[in-house]
Design an enzyme around this catalytic site. Structure first.
Site, short mmCIF file in Angstrom:
data_model
loop_
_atom_site.label_atom_id
_atom_site.label_comp_id
_atom_site.label_asym_id
_atom_site.label_seq_id
_atom_site.Cartn_x
_atom_site.Cartn_y
_atom_site.Cartn_z
N LYS A 269 -60.84 56.89 12.78
CA LYS A 269 -59.87 55.95 13.38
C LYS A 269 -59.20 55.09 12.31
O LYS A 269 -57.99 54.90 12.31
CB LYS A 269 -60.60 55.06 14.39
N ASN A 270 -60.02 54.57 11.37
CA ASN A 270 -59.47 53.61 10.41
C ASN A 270 -58.64 54.26 9.30
O ASN A 270 -58.03 53.57 8.49
CB ASN A 270 -60.59 52.74 9.84
N ARG B 5 -55.05 44.68 16.11
CA ARG B 5 -54.69 44.04 14.83
C ARG B 5 -54.05 45.02 13.85
O ARG B 5 -53.15 44.65 13.11
CB ARG B 5 -55.94 43.49 14.15
N CYS C 56 -60.27 37.30 16.05
CA CYS C 56 -60.76 38.24 17.05
C CYS C 56 -62.25 38.02 17.25
O CYS C 56 -62.82 37.11 16.66
CB CYS C 56 -60.41 39.68 16.69
N ARG D 235 -59.73 36.13 11.06
CA ARG D 235 -59.32 37.25 10.21
C ARG D 235 -57.96 36.95 9.60
O ARG D 235 -56.92 37.36 10.10
CB ARG D 235 -59.32 38.55 11.02
N PRO D 236 -57.98 36.20 8.48
CA PRO D 236 -56.72 35.80 7.84
C PRO D 236 -55.96 37.01 7.29
O PRO D 236 -56.55 38.08 7.08
CB PRO D 236 -57.18 34.90 6.70
N ILE D 237 -54.65 36.82 7.07
CA ILE D 237 -53.86 37.90 6.46
C ILE D 237 -53.14 37.42 5.19
O ILE D 237 -52.12 37.97 4.79
CB ILE D 237 -52.84 38.52 7.46
N ASP D 238 -53.71 36.35 4.60
CA ASP D 238 -53.09 35.78 3.41
C ASP D 238 -52.95 36.79 2.27
O ASP D 238 -51.96 36.76 1.53
CB ASP D 238 -53.89 34.55 2.94
N LEU D 239 -53.90 37.72 2.14
CA LEU D 239 -53.82 38.68 1.03
C LEU D 239 -52.69 39.70 1.25
O LEU D 239 -52.04 40.13 0.30
CB LEU D 239 -55.16 39.39 0.83
N ASP E 126 -69.28 47.82 9.59
CA ASP E 126 -69.07 48.55 10.85
C ASP E 126 -70.32 49.31 11.31
O ASP E 126 -70.30 49.90 12.39
CB ASP E 126 -67.89 49.53 10.71
N ARG F 233 -61.80 52.07 22.29
CA ARG F 233 -60.80 51.86 21.24
C ARG F 233 -61.07 52.74 20.03
O ARG F 233 -60.14 53.08 19.30
CB ARG F 233 -60.80 50.40 20.79
C1 EPZ Z 1 -60.94 47.03 8.10
O1 EPZ Z 1 -60.50 45.77 8.60
C2 EPZ Z 1 -61.41 47.82 9.30
N1 EPZ Z 1 -60.32 47.95 10.25
C3 EPZ Z 1 -62.60 47.12 9.95
O2 EPZ Z 1 -63.10 47.96 10.99
C4 EPZ Z 1 -63.71 46.94 8.90
O3 EPZ Z 1 -64.77 46.21 9.50
C5 EPZ Z 1 -63.16 46.19 7.69
O4 EPZ Z 1 -62.00 46.89 7.15
C6 EPZ Z 1 -64.17 46.05 6.56
O5 EPZ Z 1 -64.58 47.30 6.12
C7 EPZ Z 1 -59.41 48.90 10.11
O6 EPZ Z 1 -59.45 49.69 9.19
C8 EPZ Z 1 -58.36 49.03 11.15
P1 EPZ Z 1 -60.56 43.50 5.37
P2 EPZ Z 1 -59.63 44.80 7.70
O7 EPZ Z 1 -59.15 43.03 5.24
O8 EPZ Z 1 -58.72 45.60 6.85
C9 EPZ Z 1 -61.09 38.84 4.46
C10 EPZ Z 1 -63.82 48.51 13.16
O9 EPZ Z 1 -64.77 48.16 13.91
N2 EPZ Z 1 -59.62 38.80 4.33
O10 EPZ Z 1 -61.09 44.43 4.34
O11 EPZ Z 1 -59.04 43.78 8.59
C11 EPZ Z 1 -61.54 39.14 5.89
O12 EPZ Z 1 -61.54 37.97 6.68
C12 EPZ Z 1 -63.06 47.49 12.34
O13 EPZ Z 1 -63.40 49.68 13.09
C13 EPZ Z 1 -59.02 37.68 3.84
O14 EPZ Z 1 -59.67 36.68 3.49
O15 EPZ Z 1 -60.76 44.13 6.82
C14 EPZ Z 1 -62.91 39.72 5.68
O16 EPZ Z 1 -63.83 38.68 5.48
C15 EPZ Z 1 -63.42 46.08 12.61
N3 EPZ Z 1 -57.64 37.67 3.75
C16 EPZ Z 1 -62.75 40.49 4.35
O17 EPZ Z 1 -61.60 39.93 3.71
C17 EPZ Z 1 -56.87 38.75 4.10
O18 EPZ Z 1 -55.65 38.68 3.99
C18 EPZ Z 1 -62.56 41.99 4.51
O19 EPZ Z 1 -61.52 42.24 5.47
C19 EPZ Z 1 -57.52 39.91 4.60
C20 EPZ Z 1 -58.90 39.90 4.69
#
Ligand code: EPZ
Length: 420
Positions: A22-23, A92, A116, A121-125, A308, A400
């Site tokens: 899925k991811n 998301r 969520c 879950r910030p998107i600053d990066l 996960d 999902r």
């Molecule tokens: C992906 O989410 C997956 N989702 C998640 O799977 C998975 O848990 C996660 O990666 C970690 O492996 C999809 O691929 C659709 P991240 P993502 O950005 O990309 C912080 C599932 O159950 N962060 O790597 O959103 C964040 O808060 C889902 O299938 C920032 O600080 O995860 C977290 O602590 C749930 N700023 C860490 O980084 C940002 O801009 C890792 O998040 C982005 C993230």
């Protein structure tokens, strides 16, 4: 609302086929928007989130056909550059169209995703990365407005407080594939799904190096290959979930198409617990009949133990003698399954980011409420091993991300049915 009814205590046996990841599928469907050429994707899992992504790219102008896990996408022209709130709020991962639209149309408007169930879950990066490439970002009225008239390759630093980000690495890769010059993303996420997206972009004709490591280089291009056919990798989290299903029910099953190199840390933990895992020519065999031991799990970015898989292991460790711990350092609120497991008789204490689990002899079936995707699968696994009947509500969370979960379990001999 649909629920699962599970009669626990039965051993599983036989084989299960793992679906596409899925991811990987979600960003790759969004990535197909960068090209005006037709793209055929194989091994696409038929799950709700994929259906939502298809709805989104169709809204943006893609012509899509989805039959028997094969998805054809063709977007001769992007008709709209806005990802509306009602779709983003459902999923998301809709934010992947941000990078793809910036690449293709130099403009995008995407609703801001909120927090969520698993925490903020910030998107600053994502924003930092796109801004580094020359995109002007304005956040107003709950939307991200991106204007990228001068998209230019750059060095992009994606170091965040929790390390780098899977989503931001992919969004920057997508934008960079149509930027002028070369982009270097560092630190980049190394998850197999990031590698899969990069390999798909390479199949389109983009020059990418370093995928699968913490430094990815993308050289922008302006023409794409015709007739690209690409197969999504098998889902390592689905494979891991079935491995835990075998372990928790003390069964022996063959998990076909599981890629053991993508699952090293999960398989290592299973072995430490006492589960026998063997690599076969087309997957892995898992035998959970032996003596089991407590363990300690530290969740970490790939190749560490995946967040996960944490909920499923919590269910398993609830039934393993001795005291185990799980430290979750990626998401702040990802122990939602613990309270429900305790209602089944599990002995779990949460201390900050660490769960302390004292194994009990047997869980007992009861009414449960699923809270997010992986927590849902953990409750089903617990139900398979429990005494009596377990009813899991709100299984739309599970739909999902797991394709035909209960059908696959039934084929292995589980007593599980979907009902109202
Ligand atoms: C992906 O989410 C997956 N989702 C998640 O799977 C998975 O848990 C996660 O990666 C970690 O492996 C999809 O691929 C659709 P991240 P993502 O950005 O990309 C912080 C599932 O159950 N962060 O790597 O959103 C964040 O808060 C889902 O299938 C920032 O600080 O995860 C977290 O602590 C749930 N700023 C860490 O980084 C940002 O801009 C890792 O998040 C982005 C993230």
């Amino acid at each position: 609302m649909a629920r699962f009814f599970i009669e626990g205590g039965r051993r599983l046996s036989g084989e299960v086929d793992i679906s596409g990841a899925k991811n990987s599928a979600l960003p790759i469907i969004a990535a197909a928007l960068v090209t005006d050429k037709r793209v055929v994707l194989k091994n696409v899992p038929d799950v709700f989130d994929v259906r939502t992504m298809i709805e989104l790219v169709t809204h943006l102008g893609a012509h899509v056909e989805f039959r028997r896990n094969t998805l054809t996408i063709h977007t001769p022209r992007v008709k709209r550059v806005e990802a509306p709130y009602d779709i983003v709020t459902r999923m998301r991962a809709s934010y992947y169209v941000l990078g793809a639209l910036v690449a293709r149309n130099r403009r995008a408007t995407v609703a801001m995703p909120g927090g969520c169930a698993i925490g903020p879950r910030p998107i600053d990066l994502h924003i930092k990365g796109l801004t580094a490439l020359g995109t002007k970002i304005d956040i107003s009225d709950g939307y991200i407005h991106a204007d990228a008239r001068h998209l230019q390759g750059q060095n992009v630093d994606l170091q965040g407080p929790k390390g780098t980000s899977v989503g931001a690495t992919i969004n920057v890769m997508l934008a960079a594939c149509c930027a002028r010059g070369t982009t270097v993303i560092s630190p980049a996420a190394a998850e197999p799904e990031v590698l899969d997206v990069a390999n798909f972009l390479c199949a389109l004709g983009v020059e990418i190096n370093g995928q699968g490591s913490h430094e990815i280089t993308v050289r922008g291009c302006d023409t794409f290959n015709d007739n690209v056919r690409y197969s999504i990798i098998p889902d390592r989290i689905e494979a891991g979930t079935f491995a835990v299903a075998a372990a928790i029910t003390r069964s022996r099953i063959l998990i076909k198409r599981a890629v053991s190199e993508h699952m090293t840390s999960v398989l290592e933990k299973l072995r430490e617990i006492g589960v026998v895992v063997r690599e076969t020519h087309n997957g892995i065999s898992v035998n959970g009949r032996g003596r089991r031991h407590a363990t300690d799990i530290f969740v970490a970015p790939y190749p560490g133990f995946p967040t996960d898989m944490q909920a499923q292991f919590m269910a398993l460790l609830s039934t393993v003698p001795g005291t185990s711990t799980i430290k979750e350092s990626i998401f702040e609120n990802r122990f939602m399954q613990a309270n429900e497991l305790m209602r089944m008789g599990a002995n779990i204490t949460i201390e900050g980011d660490t769960a302390v689990i004292k194994g009990v002899k047997m869980l007992s079936g009861t009414q449960l409420m699923a809270s997010d995707l992986r927590a849902s699968s953990a409750l089903v696994l617990a139900g398979l091993s429990a005494k009596g009947i377990t009813v899991v509500r709100r299984i739309y969370h599970l739909d999902r991300g797991y394709e035909k979960f209960e059908v696959k379990l039934r084929r292995l001999g589980a007593r599980i049915r979907r009902g109202k």
